[in-house]
Each structure stands twice: as structure tokens, then as C-alpha cells.
Design a protein around this motif. Structure first.
Motif, mmCIF file in Angstrom:
data_model
loop_
_atom_site.group_PDB
_atom_site.id
_atom_site.type_symbol
_atom_site.label_atom_id
_atom_site.label_comp_id
_atom_site.label_asym_id
_atom_site.label_seq_id
_atom_site.Cartn_x
_atom_site.Cartn_y
_atom_site.Cartn_z
ATOM 1 N N THR A 243 0.837 -1.188 0.000
ATOM 2 C CA THR A 243 0.000 0.000 0.000
ATOM 3 C C THR A 243 0.874 1.241 0.000
ATOM 4 O O THR A 243 2.086 1.184 0.278
ATOM 5 N N LEU A 244 0.262 2.386 -0.295
ATOM 6 C CA LEU A 244 0.905 3.688 -0.177
ATOM 7 C C LEU A 244 0.426 4.356 1.104
ATOM 8 O O LEU A 244 -0.778 4.365 1.381
ATOM 9 N N VAL A 245 1.352 4.898 1.854
ATOM 10 C CA VAL A 245 1.017 5.607 3.093
ATOM 11 C C VAL A 245 1.930 6.824 3.231
ATOM 12 O O VAL A 245 2.991 6.886 2.603
ATOM 13 N N PRO A 246 1.550 7.807 4.061
ATOM 14 C CA PRO A 246 2.457 8.925 4.315
ATOM 15 C C PRO A 246 3.725 8.431 5.001
ATOM 16 O O PRO A 246 3.684 7.492 5.804
ATOM 17 N N ASN A 247 4.846 9.049 4.682
ATOM 18 C CA ASN A 247 6.104 8.600 5.290
ATOM 19 C C ASN A 247 6.068 8.698 6.807
ATOM 20 O O ASN A 247 6.688 7.902 7.511
ATOM 21 N N VAL A 248 5.309 9.670 7.359
ATOM 22 C CA VAL A 248 5.248 9.797 8.813
ATOM 23 C C VAL A 248 4.501 8.625 9.441
ATOM 24 O O VAL A 248 4.743 8.271 10.586
ATOM 25 N N ALA A 249 3.569 8.008 8.680
ATOM 26 C CA ALA A 249 2.741 6.941 9.244
ATOM 27 C C ALA A 249 3.567 5.705 9.577
ATOM 28 O O ALA A 249 3.360 5.069 10.613
ATOM 29 N N VAL A 250 4.510 5.353 8.729
ATOM 30 C CA VAL A 250 5.286 4.133 8.980
ATOM 31 C C VAL A 250 6.259 4.318 10.138
ATOM 32 O O VAL A 250 6.703 3.349 10.751
ATOM 33 N N ARG A 251 6.570 5.569 10.488
ATOM 34 C CA ARG A 251 7.461 5.818 11.615
ATOM 35 C C ARG A 251 6.724 5.810 12.946
ATOM 36 O O ARG A 251 7.349 5.768 13.998
ATOM 37 N N SER A 252 5.399 5.884 12.891
ATOM 38 C CA SER A 252 4.639 6.019 14.130
ATOM 39 C C SER A 252 3.965 4.727 14.568
ATOM 40 O O SER A 252 3.214 4.720 15.533
ATOM 41 N N VAL A 253 4.214 3.622 13.863
ATOM 42 C CA VAL A 253 3.599 2.342 14.233
ATOM 43 C C VAL A 253 4.686 1.301 14.457
ATOM 44 O O VAL A 253 5.786 1.388 13.917
ATOM 45 N N ARG A 254 4.338 0.334 15.280
ATOM 46 C CA ARG A 254 5.246 -0.784 15.518
ATOM 47 C C ARG A 254 4.854 -1.956 14.622
ATOM 48 O O ARG A 254 3.731 -2.058 14.169
ATOM 49 N N GLY A 255 5.784 -2.853 14.407
ATOM 50 C CA GLY A 255 5.502 -4.007 13.582
ATOM 51 C C GLY A 255 6.663 -4.283 12.653
ATOM 52 O O GLY A 255 7.747 -3.715 12.775
ATOM 53 N N THR A 256 6.433 -5.151 11.707
ATOM 54 C CA THR A 256 7.496 -5.562 10.794
ATOM 55 C C THR A 256 7.303 -4.986 9.398
ATOM 56 O O THR A 256 7.902 -5.478 8.439
ATOM 57 N N VAL A 257 6.449 -3.978 9.263
ATOM 58 C CA VAL A 257 6.210 -3.378 7.955
ATOM 59 C C VAL A 257 7.478 -2.669 7.484
ATOM 60 O O VAL A 257 8.071 -1.876 8.216
ATOM 61 N N ALA A 258 7.887 -2.970 6.257
ATOM 62 C CA ALA A 258 9.014 -2.272 5.639
ATOM 63 C C ALA A 258 8.465 -1.176 4.726
ATOM 64 O O ALA A 258 7.278 -1.177 4.366
ATOM 65 N N HIS A 259 9.311 -0.251 4.359
ATOM 66 C CA HIS A 259 8.859 0.797 3.447
ATOM 67 C C HIS A 259 10.033 1.291 2.611
ATOM 68 O O HIS A 259 11.189 1.231 3.030
ATOM 69 N N ARG A 260 9.712 1.776 1.420
ATOM 70 C CA ARG A 260 10.709 2.320 0.517
ATOM 71 C C ARG A 260 10.189 3.642 -0.049
ATOM 72 O O ARG A 260 8.997 3.769 -0.365
ATOM 73 N N PRO A 261 11.044 4.628 -0.204
ATOM 74 C CA PRO A 261 10.626 5.854 -0.897
ATOM 75 C C PRO A 261 10.407 5.574 -2.373
ATOM 76 O O PRO A 261 10.854 4.533 -2.896
ATOM 77 N N LEU A 262 9.714 6.482 -3.047
ATOM 78 C CA LEU A 262 9.409 6.305 -4.461
ATOM 79 C C LEU A 262 10.297 7.191 -5.315
ATOM 80 O O LEU A 262 10.656 8.308 -4.913
ATOM 81 N N THR A 263 10.623 6.717 -6.504
ATOM 82 C CA THR A 263 11.493 7.487 -7.384
ATOM 83 C C THR A 263 10.832 8.783 -7.834
ATOM 84 O O THR A 263 11.512 9.780 -8.073
ATOM 85 N N ASP A 264 9.498 8.789 -7.971
ATOM 86 C CA ASP A 264 8.832 10.012 -8.429
ATOM 87 C C ASP A 264 8.488 10.952 -7.272
ATOM 88 O O ASP A 264 7.946 12.021 -7.491
ATOM 89 N N ARG A 265 8.804 10.538 -6.023
ATOM 90 C CA ARG A 265 8.561 11.367 -4.834
ATOM 91 C C ARG A 265 7.152 11.960 -4.865
ATOM 92 O O ARG A 265 6.947 13.161 -4.765
#
Length: 295
Positions: A243-265
């Protein structure tokens, strides 16, 4: 029902047991005070003082009445103090509606600064989506909303607060969920199962998600539908999809979710502070002051 003014007049005489000194304390002449006490006795149908040429004494009824008058005057004084403190933003309740994706910084820092500056103010937070927040403001159910509107709404004032970017959230076992933080092309996920957000939860946010994918050349296979960003991430954590989420959202939750920035920002809808137009509530002004300072 007696007035606070009458209670003050009575207590001045009850405390001094002298109409002249009581009038002086009240800053008035004696005859109007004497008339006011007589009128009070007639209104109540009781005798509050025993009067003679040499002395004034409280009756038993007068002593009981004095206790109640002191409570009345104290309550009136307290009400005045509360009103003055509320006008100064020192006491009261501030009701804030917040979209799930805003439950991180800078909101947390702003809340801490506000509560430090106004420790006697009760802050009530309610999770809302953008539409609910706008409606709750219009119905005066909340005082301030931290939401992601894009179209103006009559009667509401929008103050842009933070501009986030989308990142792709991935299950821990996904081939692209390594330790690298290199940007990744969104088109690589065109054939993946997607966790999606229902549109009525936040139309602007939903439409931004869809527009981002379509600019990348595909329509996502939305197999799983969530009610909030946190639910999106929980579903991703279960391995159901990406899924797509705001970058701040993945920093505010616990768990094993990984995330990558997008080339088109890809940009996300702005996070905004929304209040009623022309609002002069001191607590709202105080919160906005801290929010703009700590952004």
C-alpha cells in the motif's frame, strides 16, 4: 430568588452589625442600604436583624441565611474567575479531531507544548476522517481538526501545516523489503495485491492514492479495504499486500512493515489545521500558536 448584589449587601451588615460601616465598606450611603435590607426581608418574609437604637444583631434566621449567602457570593466569585481564566485560555476544554495519519509529529510535539503551557486545560482527541472532521466543526462538536482537505469548505478556515510524501509499505517478507532505503519505481508493484482505503473515509486522500498509481501507469488491484491508515499498515503487516502511506505513518507504528521511498517522490495531500471561520476561542488560538511555532 435573591440576587448576588442583595447577598453582598446583607453580608456587609451581618459582618459589621452596623449599617453605617457596612455602607462605607460597600461604597454607598446608608439610607439606600437600609432600604435594600428592608426590601430583602419583605421579599423573603422573614426578619434577618434585630434592630434597636444602640445595636444591630442577627436573628437565628439571619445567621442561617448568612451561611447560604456566603456560598452564593463565593460561587459568583468563582464563576467570574473561571470566565476570566477561560477568556485568557487558562482553563476549559479543547476538542480536536485528528485523522489517523496525523498521529505522529508534529502533532505530538504541539500537544506536549500546549499541555505544558496550559496544564489546567482538558484536551480531548477524537479520531476522524476528513469529511467527519469538517462536519464535526460545522456542528460545533469539535473546536479544531487536523485533517487533509483539498477543496475549500464554506465557514471553515484551512491552515496548511505539513506536506508529506507517499512511501510504499511492504510486508517483511517481500522481495523488495530489504535493508536498503533506495527509492523504488512504483510501477514495480502494478501486479501486486493492494491494501486500499475506502473512499468515503477520506475522499481527497483516496483520490490522491489513486492518482499516484495511475500516473505510474496502472490501476491497483485493491483486494483488501481498510478504514484508516493504521488498518492499512496492519493488513500489510499480515502479508496481505502492499500500500501507499504517508512517510510519517510508517514511523509512528510498531511491527514488521518495511517501506521504501518512491522514485517520483509523489506528493500527498497536505495535512492542515482547520477551524471555524472567524473563530476567536482563546484555546484554539493558543494551540494554533504552538502548532505554527513547532511545525
Amino acid at each position: 430568588m435573591i440576587e448576588v448584589r442583595q447577598a453582598r449587601y446583607f453580608l456587609a451588615v451581618a459582618d459589621t452589625l452596623h449599617f453605617g460601616r457596612a455602607a462605607e465598606r460597600l461604597g454607598m450611603s446608608q439610607p439606600p442600604l437600609s432600604q435594600a435590607i428592608l426590601q430583602l426581608e419583605r421579599q423573603l418574609g422573614v426578619r434577618l436583624f434585630d434592630r434597636s437604637e444602640r445595636r444591630v444583631r442577627l436573628t437565628e434566621t439571619g445567621r442561617s441565611f448568612a451561611e447560604e449567602c456566603r456560598k452564593l457570593v463565593a460561587a459568583a466569585r468563582h464563576a467570574h474567575e473561571v470566565a476570566a481564566q477561560a477568556e485568557a485560555g487558562l482553563v476549559g476544554t479543547l476538542r480536536i479531531g485528528v485523522v489517523t495519519s496525523a498521529l505522529g509529529e508534529p502533532l505530538l510535539g504541539t500537544l506536549a507544548a500546549f499541555r505544558h503551557a496550559r496544564p489546567r486545560v482538558d484536551v480531548h482527541l477524537t479520531e476522524v476522517d476528513t469529511g467527519e472532521g469538517q462536519e464535526a466543526l460545522a456542528r460545533h462538536e469539535i473546536d479544531l481538526a487536523v485533517i487533509r482537505p483539498s477543496a475549500p469548505v464554506r465557514g471553515l478556515r484551512v491552515r496548511p501545516w505539513r506536506h508529506d510524501r507517499f512511501v510504499i509499505a511492504l510486508p517483511a517478507g517481500h522481495p523488495l523489503a530489504g535493508d536498503t532505503t533506495d527509492p523504488v519505481d512504483l510501477t514495480r508493484f502494478a501486479d501486486e495485491p493492494w491494501v486500499w482505503l475506502r473512499r468515503d473515509a477520506s475522499p481527497d486522500y483516496h483520490d490522491q492514492l489513486m492518482a499516484t498509481c495511475r500516473r505510474a501507469g496502472f490501476t491497483p488491484d485493491a483486494r483488501h479495504i481498510a478504514n484508516s491508515v493504521l488498518t492499512q499498515l496492519a493488513m500489510v503487516d499480515c502479508g496481505l499486500g502492499v500500500t501507499l502511506v504517508p512517510n510519517v505513518a510508517v514511523r509512528s507504528v510498531r511491527g514488521t512493515v518495511a517501506h521504501r521511498p518512491l522514485t517520483d517522490r509523489a506528493d500527498i495531500v497536505e495535512l492542515s489545521l482547520v477551524s471555524r471561520t472567524g473563530t476567536h476561542e482563546p484555546l484554539v488560538r493558543e494551540f494554533l500558536h504552538h502548532a505554527q511555532r513547532d511545525r
